[in-house]
Design an enzyme around this catalytic site. Structure first.
Site, PDB file in Angstrom:
ATOM      1  N   ASP A   1       0.830  -1.209   0.000  1.00 42.25           N
ATOM      2  CA  ASP A   1       0.000   0.000   0.000  1.00 42.25           C
ATOM      3  C   ASP A   1       0.870   1.267   0.000  1.00 42.25           C
ATOM      4  O   ASP A   1       1.784   1.400   0.812  1.00 42.25           O
ATOM      5  CB  ASP A   1      -0.894  -0.028   1.252  1.00 42.25           C
TER       6      ASP A   1
ATOM      7  N   THR B   1      -6.804   3.126  -2.202  1.00 46.38           N
ATOM      8  CA  THR B   1      -6.636   1.719  -1.844  1.00 46.38           C
ATOM      9  C   THR B   1      -7.727   0.814  -2.411  1.00 46.38           C
ATOM     10  O   THR B   1      -7.441  -0.201  -3.048  1.00 46.38           O
ATOM     11  CB  THR B   1      -6.565   1.567  -0.317  1.00 46.38           C
TER      12      THR B   1
END
Length: 563
Positions: free
Chosen positions: A42, A83
């Site tokens: 991430d 995300t």
């Protein structure tokens, strides 16, 4: 006669060789890997993977770079770069315009509030003591993932996905996943949890993992740098004004005494949230992921399985301290060891010729706006609330002083459609008027009315990215992109020097450019400068797994990687 005999022998030898080659080729073609592993880090912009290369070992990131196939020009082809949309796009092979995950949250006209991308009132959260907490599922995902297509092709293949974030575990697995597990800090002492979407209770091995209290043990430590802090010359000084101080610390500096920080966060009922800002969070995820492969018996039979793992700590570190921070450098150095541990496990248990892996990211991130300002770079802060008022006053000149704007945040502006209908006004005309007005305001680079996004295909790069991120039933009436280096906030007043840590979501390279490396069985060593996108990953996996993809796929298989 003898000559004819020799000719017959030669012909037989040729036929035998051709048959053998054909059988060998067919065997190679059908020889799938035992397990395919997708690794997502991430908020790992392209620069982060290479910036600290000299401090990595030889068996983690550097092994992937040196022995795998590296796409150096891999960029997202839609906005917003966040995300939920990133993970959905990687594993579906298409963009939010098809899969429907337009952001981490989005405004719902039906409930007049924000809608979470995976929250599902129809299921329960599992793995905690209570049985009345709403769970999560891939209910809002509108197309199939590569995991779904694998399950359709062979129901004996397994699909398991893990992460610290719920959306980063749920969306990669899709609707037919055997299991998705994520970290909970709200309702438990740092348990890995799931939901009743997958099963009625979490497996016993997950219960046992949680009973060991690993999250609590991890937070009983002090985080200091791996190497002497003065050697972290790739980053800004540890004490700088572009980072957030946490837990009452006077400065955002090492060391981080988690036992002391726990006391502060416990008073806010957020004690176990601290693991998301500790490199121990990534370590615990690796342990859980390896145990998931073992306990779920992935890669143990002739049917290829898919395992998805997403590391989330880098994102929280970025939002808190920024990509320029010593904290980010140290987390990346430590994450390199986690990648090494995962690859070592795969080597030892399957052999490099029996697994295929890829590593990428769900989005990048820009430097803190306060840092850009200090460097004299173009930057700014836009207040959506102030601009919302300005739009209402602009429309009032023609249509009367009324609350014409229903909601405005990030890239979506929603008009109050009931009011527009009540006043017998043309919605498309109001959309265009608002878009044109927005373009006169500071900090707005693009503003496109929804009516235009429903027609044809835009040729401009950014306009096309906006269109790829537009889903009519969920997106706003006007889609907005801000100037390079400019961020938005719902606060009415925010000074640029008060903006700490990174943000993301834009169409600019600092947000879109992320690594993509393939490694393992059937993958040749190499590098490519070809422009590719995350939507190319799922079609490539489809080739590896020998399954079809849904009609919605926008990407193409990356044929360069194959031996």
């Amino acid at each position: 006669m003898f000559q004819k005999y020799l000719q017959n022998c030669l012909l037989a030898a040729i036929i035998f060789s051709l048959n053998s080659f054909s059988a060998f080729s067919q065997s190679k073609l059908n020889d799938n890997p035992k397990i395919v592993v997708g690794i997502v880090v991430d908020q790992m912009g392209y620069g982060l993977l290479h910036k600290f290369k000299s401090k990595y070992g030889e068996k983690g990131f550097n092994r992937l770079i040196n022995e795998g196939f590296n796409f150096e020009n891999h960029n997202f082809n839609y906005i917003p770069t966040v995300t939920a949309a990133g993970h959905a796009s990687i594993y579906t092979g298409t963009t939010p315009s098809d899969h429907g995950i337009i952001n981490n949250t989005w405004y719902s006209r039906e409930i007049k509030n924000l809608n979470d991308n995976v929250r599902d009132p129809q299921v329960r959260l599992l793995g905690i003591e209570r049985d009345d907490i709403v769970g999560s599922s891939p209910n809002y995902l509108m197309v199939s993932t590569i995991g779904d297509e694998l399950k359709k092709s062979n129901e004996n293949s397994k699909v398991v996905s893990v992460s610290l974030k719920d959306r980063a575990a749920i969306l990669p697995g899709g609707k037919m996943a055997d299991a998705a597990y994520w970290y909970d800090w709200h309702f438990s002492p740092g348990n890995f949890v799931s939901s009743s979407f997958y099963f009625e209770e979490v497996p016993k091995w997950v219960e046992k993992f949680n009973e060991d209290g690993r999250a609590s043990k991890a937070l009983d430590s002090v985080w200091n740098t791996v190497y002497p802090i003065e050697s972290y010359t790739e980053s800004a000084p540890d004490d700088n004004s572009f980072e957030r101080a946490i837990g009452g610390k006077p400065t955002p500096t090492f060391p981080y005494n988690f036992p002391e920080l726990r006391e502060v966060y416990r008073q806010q009922n957020a004690e176990y949230q601290l693991l998301l800002i500790s490199p121990a969070g990534n370590s615990m995820l690796t342990e859980f992921g390896i145990q998931a492969i073992e306990e779920e018996k992935l890669g143990k039979d002739k049917d290829t399985d898919l395992f998805c793992i997403s590391y989330s700590v880098t994102d929280v570190i970025g939002h808190t301290f920024g990509p320029q921070s010593v904290e980010m450098e140290d987390v990346m150095i430590r994450l390199d060891k986690e990648i090494e541990k995962l690859l070592d496990y795969l080597d030892d248990n399957f052999g490099q010729e029996n697994y295929t892996a890829f590593i990428t990211s769900d989005h990048g991130a820009g430097p803190p706006a306060s840092q850009l300002a200090a460097l004299g770079e173009p930057t700014g802060v836009i207040s959506n609330r102030v601009y919302q008022d300005s739009i209402n006053y602009h429309l009032a000149k023609t249509y009367g002083l009324k609350p014409w704007v229903e909601y405005f945040e990030t890239e979506n502006l929603f008009l109050r459609r009931e009011l527009i209908e009540h006043e017998n006004l043309d919605l498309s005309k109001i959309q265009k008027e608002v878009a044109n007005y927005l373009l006169t305001l500071d900090g707005i680079a693009y503003a496109i009315p929804a009516g235009n996004l429903n027609k044809g295909k835009f040729e401009g790069k950014v306009e096309n990215m906006i269109q790829n991120g537009f889903y009519p039933d969920r997106s706003g009436d006007v889609m907005v992109v801000y100037d390079h280096g400019t961020i938005q906030t719902i606060r009415r007043v925010l000074n640029i020097e008060d903006v700490k840590g990174s943000v993301h979501g834009s169409p600019y390279e600092y947000d879109t450019h992320v690594p993509l490396i393939w490694f393992g069985k059937g993958i040749k060593k190499g590098t490519s400068a070809e422009q590719v996108a995350p939507t190319d990953i799922a079609p490539t996996l489809a080739k590896i797994l020998k399954v079809k993809m849904s009609e919605s796929v926008k990407g193409k298989p990356l044929m360069e990687i194959f031996e």
